[in-house]
Design an enzyme around this catalytic site. Structure first.
Site, PDB file in Angstrom:
ATOM      1  N   GLU A   1      -4.328  -1.692   6.896  1.00  0.00           N
ATOM      2  CA  GLU A   1      -4.763  -1.551   8.210  1.00  0.00           C
ATOM      3  C   GLU A   1      -6.048  -2.126   8.530  1.00  0.00           C
ATOM      4  O   GLU A   1      -7.052  -1.653   9.162  1.00  0.00           O
ATOM      5  CB  GLU A   1      -5.138  -0.075   8.615  1.00  0.00           C
ATOM      6  CG  GLU A   1      -3.881   0.788   9.126  1.00  0.00           C
ATOM      7  CD  GLU A   1      -3.249  -0.289  10.017  1.00  0.00           C
ATOM      8  OE1 GLU A   1      -3.914  -0.884  10.958  1.00  0.00           O
ATOM      9  OE2 GLU A   1      -1.788  -0.632   9.958  1.00  0.00           O
TER      10      GLU A   1
HETATM   11  C1  LIG Z   1       0.870  -0.511   0.363  1.00  0.00           C
HETATM   12  C2  LIG Z   1       0.786  -1.504   1.321  1.00  0.00           C
HETATM   13  C3  LIG Z   1       1.370  -1.209   2.573  1.00  0.00           C
HETATM   14  C4  LIG Z   1       1.203  -1.876   3.719  1.00  0.00           C
HETATM   15  N1  LIG Z   1       1.764  -1.797   4.782  1.00  0.00           N
HETATM   16  C5  LIG Z   1       1.661  -2.808   5.731  1.00  0.00           C
HETATM   17  C6  LIG Z   1       2.505  -2.752   7.011  1.00  0.00           C
HETATM   18  O1  LIG Z   1       2.968  -1.285   7.447  1.00  0.00           O
HETATM   19  N2  LIG Z   1       2.620  -3.643   7.748  1.00  0.00           N
HETATM   20  C7  LIG Z   1       1.622  -4.676   7.803  1.00  0.00           C
HETATM   21  O2  LIG Z   1       1.744  -5.504   8.634  1.00  0.00           O
HETATM   22  N3  LIG Z   1       1.160  -4.745   6.624  1.00  0.00           N
HETATM   23  C8  LIG Z   1       0.885  -3.786   5.765  1.00  0.00           C
HETATM   24  N4  LIG Z   1       0.268  -3.989   4.686  1.00  0.00           N
HETATM   25  C9  LIG Z   1      -0.576  -5.274   4.639  1.00  0.00           C
HETATM   26  C10 LIG Z   1      -2.141  -4.916   4.332  1.00  0.00           C
HETATM   27  O3  LIG Z   1      -2.329  -4.581   5.905  1.00  0.00           O
HETATM   28  C11 LIG Z   1      -2.789  -6.246   3.984  1.00  0.00           C
HETATM   29  O4  LIG Z   1      -2.636  -6.217   2.550  1.00  0.00           O
HETATM   30  C12 LIG Z   1      -4.425  -6.128   4.414  1.00  0.00           C
HETATM   31  O5  LIG Z   1      -4.616  -6.305   5.695  1.00  0.00           O
HETATM   32  C13 LIG Z   1      -4.995  -7.191   3.608  1.00  0.00           C
HETATM   33  O6  LIG Z   1      -4.534  -8.513   3.753  1.00  0.00           O
HETATM   34  P1  LIG Z   1      -4.094  -9.271   2.263  1.00  0.00           P
HETATM   35  O7  LIG Z   1      -3.491  -8.400   1.236  1.00  0.00           O
HETATM   36  O8  LIG Z   1      -3.426 -10.426   2.695  1.00  0.00           O
HETATM   37  O9  LIG Z   1      -5.605  -9.626   1.837  1.00  0.00           O
HETATM   38  P2  LIG Z   1      -6.553 -10.987   2.333  1.00  0.00           P
HETATM   39  O10 LIG Z   1      -6.451 -10.858   3.807  1.00  0.00           O
HETATM   40  O11 LIG Z   1      -5.931 -12.084   1.405  1.00  0.00           O
HETATM   41  O12 LIG Z   1      -7.981 -10.528   1.974  1.00  0.00           O
HETATM   42  C14 LIG Z   1      -8.162 -10.793   0.528  1.00  0.00           C
HETATM   43  C15 LIG Z   1      -9.747 -10.356   0.509  1.00  0.00           C
HETATM   44  O13 LIG Z   1     -10.495 -11.056   1.317  1.00  0.00           O
HETATM   45  C16 LIG Z   1     -11.296 -10.250   1.961  1.00  0.00           C
HETATM   46  N5  LIG Z   1     -11.722 -10.827   3.430  1.00  0.00           N
HETATM   47  C17 LIG Z   1     -10.767 -11.618   4.090  1.00  0.00           C
HETATM   48  N6  LIG Z   1     -11.359 -12.177   5.235  1.00  0.00           N
HETATM   49  C18 LIG Z   1     -12.416 -11.584   5.188  1.00  0.00           C
HETATM   50  C19 LIG Z   1     -13.525 -11.907   6.093  1.00  0.00           C
HETATM   51  N7  LIG Z   1     -13.298 -12.642   7.015  1.00  0.00           N
HETATM   52  N8  LIG Z   1     -14.784 -11.436   5.725  1.00  0.00           N
HETATM   53  C20 LIG Z   1     -14.892 -10.844   4.588  1.00  0.00           C
HETATM   54  N9  LIG Z   1     -13.875 -10.458   3.829  1.00  0.00           N
HETATM   55  C21 LIG Z   1     -12.809 -10.893   3.903  1.00  0.00           C
HETATM   56  C22 LIG Z   1     -10.213  -8.923   2.181  1.00  0.00           C
HETATM   57  O14 LIG Z   1     -11.620  -7.851   2.653  1.00  0.00           O
HETATM   58  C23 LIG Z   1      -9.984  -8.844   0.888  1.00  0.00           C
HETATM   59  O15 LIG Z   1     -10.746  -8.040   0.152  1.00  0.00           O
HETATM   60  C24 LIG Z   1       0.327  -3.160   3.548  1.00  0.00           C
HETATM   61  C25 LIG Z   1      -0.116  -3.576   2.299  1.00  0.00           C
HETATM   62  C26 LIG Z   1      -0.015  -2.660   1.126  1.00  0.00           C
HETATM   63  C27 LIG Z   1      -0.659  -3.073   0.002  1.00  0.00           C
END
Ligand SMILES: Cc1cc2nc3c(=O)[nH]c(=O)nc-3n(C[C@H](O)[C@H](O)[C@H](O)COP(=O)(O)OP(=O)(O)OC[C@H]3O[C@@H](n4cnc5c(N)ncnc54)[C@H](O)[C@@H]3O)c2cc1C
Length: 596
Positions: free
Chosen positions: A443
């Site tokens: 989220e």
């Molecule tokens: C168990 C689980 C359930 C989920 N359920 C859903 C769902 O129902 N629907 C859905 O659509 N998604 C879902 N997600 C996805 C989840 O919302 C994303 O994993 C999350 O938004 C982060 O995206 P990412 O994993 O690609 O990390 P990334 O976006 O690659 O981020 C990696 C790191 O970089 C940091 N970062 C990125 N951009 C910035 C910035 N501008 N400034 C500072 N730091 C930054 C982040 O904070 C993080 O620490 C789920 C994930 C999991 C693991």
């Protein structure tokens, strides 16, 4: 196995004695008839469902997890989850705060908030199935066409169908502007959707007859980035004109993720293979429409943190009273036993009180936020609606990030109270720690919440929303100004209020020179604001407890002890946080940091 008792007394304290919600509801025509007895009765029944039906399934759900049949693409949830869901639907629980126009009971969001805290304490993985459904309901309620609303809202309201949010793709999580899923318009007004989503919670399961996916995708020739994203409703089964289920839409679960916690919730890779979908809201404005669901989900995730904090605390408290180890430093407290119960040791008490202060403070914050949503949705007065909306906007990232960061600390502390017995599976404590970790990630990670708070909600409107909240704090301080007994709460609150004002101005000035100053300060800043908000609610709770403690009810004495603990032992963390926030971006952004 872990036990759970719904914290009804504390909920009622916050609802009735601190916020006087029944009076509040009288000013909201849609809820004017909702009195304290009705609220209490609903919450009590909801608590029974959580404790008696869901809590016993939590451990088994964690051990068994979900399974995917690769041939049929169907997912089986853990034993008992489906039966519990059917009971949930039969009991009318999904409809609690939904619109009567679609079969809902029309109760305030505040009631639903209490209910979801309890569901999350009992079984977070299970609670995610109906939690996301509620978000999908809200999104379609706000942005669906009348036809889409007629087709989907009654079934989401009854819980016969569930909902999902399909945003994330392998290459795009935080940065949704990168997403590639496509939507091709069709002559009949529908769209053909193609793409691969990952990490979709509740994306496939055996609980309900249909799954309503809300999918972000790009229309042909959409602008690049986040300004070219549209939102579509894509059902698992198409819906015939008479409301019956039609053909299977090609939106399939390709795999289940293996993960640290919430094993009972199916986290799915969803392949959308030319599925039929319908546009929700305006073309290219999908993110704005999806934000309705995301905001609901962010508050929902905060409730997950709160739920786990509460249940971990309850179990650790029982254990600490029972487990005997070593003697108290100040002499035996249970001389008839070979050792004292560990609850006599200062650090064990500190860990327990930390969890309790986070749970009770979190409950006050989350119920206040829910009350503001009720005002925003139902007040006849436009100024009240606007003020409430500003508070909800400001508090949402705090509820999401502060409550889930606190839950990670609290569940870890509560596991520590058990010593090695917390680390092994038998007592259920390590599950709470594992389950709670995801809440800081999905989220929008807690970092993203902090950027939303500082960048958009505070600096983005020149501090106007923060000032409005500051006015509430100021009014409360002035009311308590002459009350000697309140000084121990009011003075640190006022002091922190001043410091937040100065810190905000300082970061704002630095950000003019260098935008990285916002990123370098944001996480610390959110935690400082979280404490400001907690200090305000703890001071309000302390005021009520001071007024009522002479009646002899130990509840108020315990409340005061926790309030004093909060101000003495947790709030001072803000001194270090303000220092690190003020230390600026230079040390983290140094270009030579990672040259080796
Ligand atoms: C168990 C689980 C359930 C989920 N359920 C859903 C769902 O129902 N629907 C859905 O659509 N998604 C879902 N997600 C996805 C989840 O919302 C994303 O994993 C999350 O938004 C982060 O995206 P990412 O994993 O690609 O990390 P990334 O976006 O690659 O981020 C990696 C790191 O970089 C940091 N970062 C990125 N951009 C910035 C910035 N501008 N400034 C500072 N730091 C930054 C982040 O904070 C993080 O620490 C789920 C994930 C999991 C693991």
């Amino acid at each position: 196995m872990a036990q759970y008792t719904p914290p009804l007394r504390d909920m009622q304290f916050v609802l009735h004695e601190v916020f006087n919600v029944a009076e509040e509801f009288k000013a909201l025509p849609a809820h004017a008839e909702v009195d304290a007895d009705t609220l209490n009765a609903v919450i009590e029944e909801g608590g029974k469902f959580a404790a008696e039906v869901l809590a016993p399934l939590n451990r088994g759900g964690d051990e068994e997890g979900c399974t995917l049949d690769q041939g049929t693409h169907e997912v089986k949830t853990p034993t008992g989850f489906r039966e519990a869901y059917l009971r949930y639907v039969e009991g009318g629980w999904p409809a609690l705060s939904c619109d009567p126009q679609y079969g809902g009971q029309g109760l305030p969001i505040t009631v639903n908030q209490c209910f979801f805290e309890m569901l999350n304490s009992a079984n977070q993985a299970w609670a995610m199935y109906p939690g996301l459904t509620h978000g999908a309901y809200e999104c379609l309620h706000a942005h669906g066409t009348p036809e889409l609303q007629q087709t989907y809202l009654p079934k989401l309201t009854s819980g016969e169908w569930t909902g999902t949010m399909c945003l994330t793709e392998a290459h795009c999580g935080t940065d949704l502007g990168l997403l590639r899923s496509k939507a091709e318009p069709q002559p009949d007004g529908s769209y053909t959707i193609t793409g691969n989503k990952i990490f979709i919670s509740s994306g496939e399961h055996d609980l309900a007859a249909n799954i309503v996916h809300l999918v972000l995708a790009r229309l042909p020739e959409a602008p690049e980035g986040s300004k070219g994203i549209s939102l579509f409703v894509v059902p698992k089964f198409l819906v015939n004109a008479d409301g019956s289920l039609g053909a299977r839409n090609p939106v399939y679960c390709g795999a289940l993720e293996h993960k640290m916690g919430i094993h009972g919730n199916a986290t799915c890779q969803i392949n959308i293979d030319g599925a039929k979908g319908w546009l929700v809201g305006e073309p290219h404005k999908g993110l704005a429409a999806m934000f309705v669901m995301m905001n609901a989900a962010r508050l929902g995730v905060g409730m997950q943190g709160l739920g786990l904090t509460e249940v971990a605390y309850q179990n650790a408290l029982v254990y600490a009273k029972d487990r005997i180890q070593m003697r108290s430093l100040s002499g035996p407290k249970a001389p008839d036993k070979p050792a004292d119960p560990i609850i006599v040791h200062a650090d064990v008490r500190k860990m327990l009180l930390t969890a309790r202060a986070y749970a009770e403070g979190g409950r006050a914050l989350s119920l206040w936020t829910a009350l503001m949503i009720d005002r925003e949705l139902s007040s006849p007065d436009e100024t009240i609606r606007k003020d409430a909306a500003d508070q909800v906007a400001l508090l949402t990232p705090i509820v999401k990030a502060f409550l889930t960061d606190n839950a990670w600390i609290a569940t870890s502390h509560c596991m520590q109270v058990y010593g090695g017995h917390g680390y092994v599976s038998e007592w259920g404590m390590e599950q709470f720690v594992r389950d709670s970790r995801i809440n800081m990630i999905y989220e929008g990670t807690n970092t993203i919440q902090s950027l939303d708070l500082l960048g958009r909600k505070v600096l983005g409107d020149n501090g106007a929303k923060l000032k409005k909240f500051g006015k509430l704090v100021q009014e409360f301080i002035e009311e308590g100004g002459t009350n000697e007994a309140m000084q121990e709460f009011v003075n640190p609150l006022a002091d922190l209020g001043d410091k937040v004002t100065k810190l905000t101005t300082e970061i704002g000035m630095k950000a003019f020179q260098n935008a990285d100053e916002v990123g370098a300060a944001a996480v610390d800043y959110l935690r400082v604001c979280g404490h400001l908000v907690f200090a305000y609610f703890w001071a309000r709770m302390a005021k009520v407890a001071l007024e009522k403690q002479s009646g002899g009810d130990p509840f108020y004495k315990a409340k005061l002890v926790t309030a004093r603990f909060y101000f003495a032992k947790l709030l001072p963390e803000t001194a270090a946080l303000i220092r690190t926030a003020r230390a600026g971006a230079k040390s983290v952004m140094d270009e030579e940091a990672f040259i080796v």
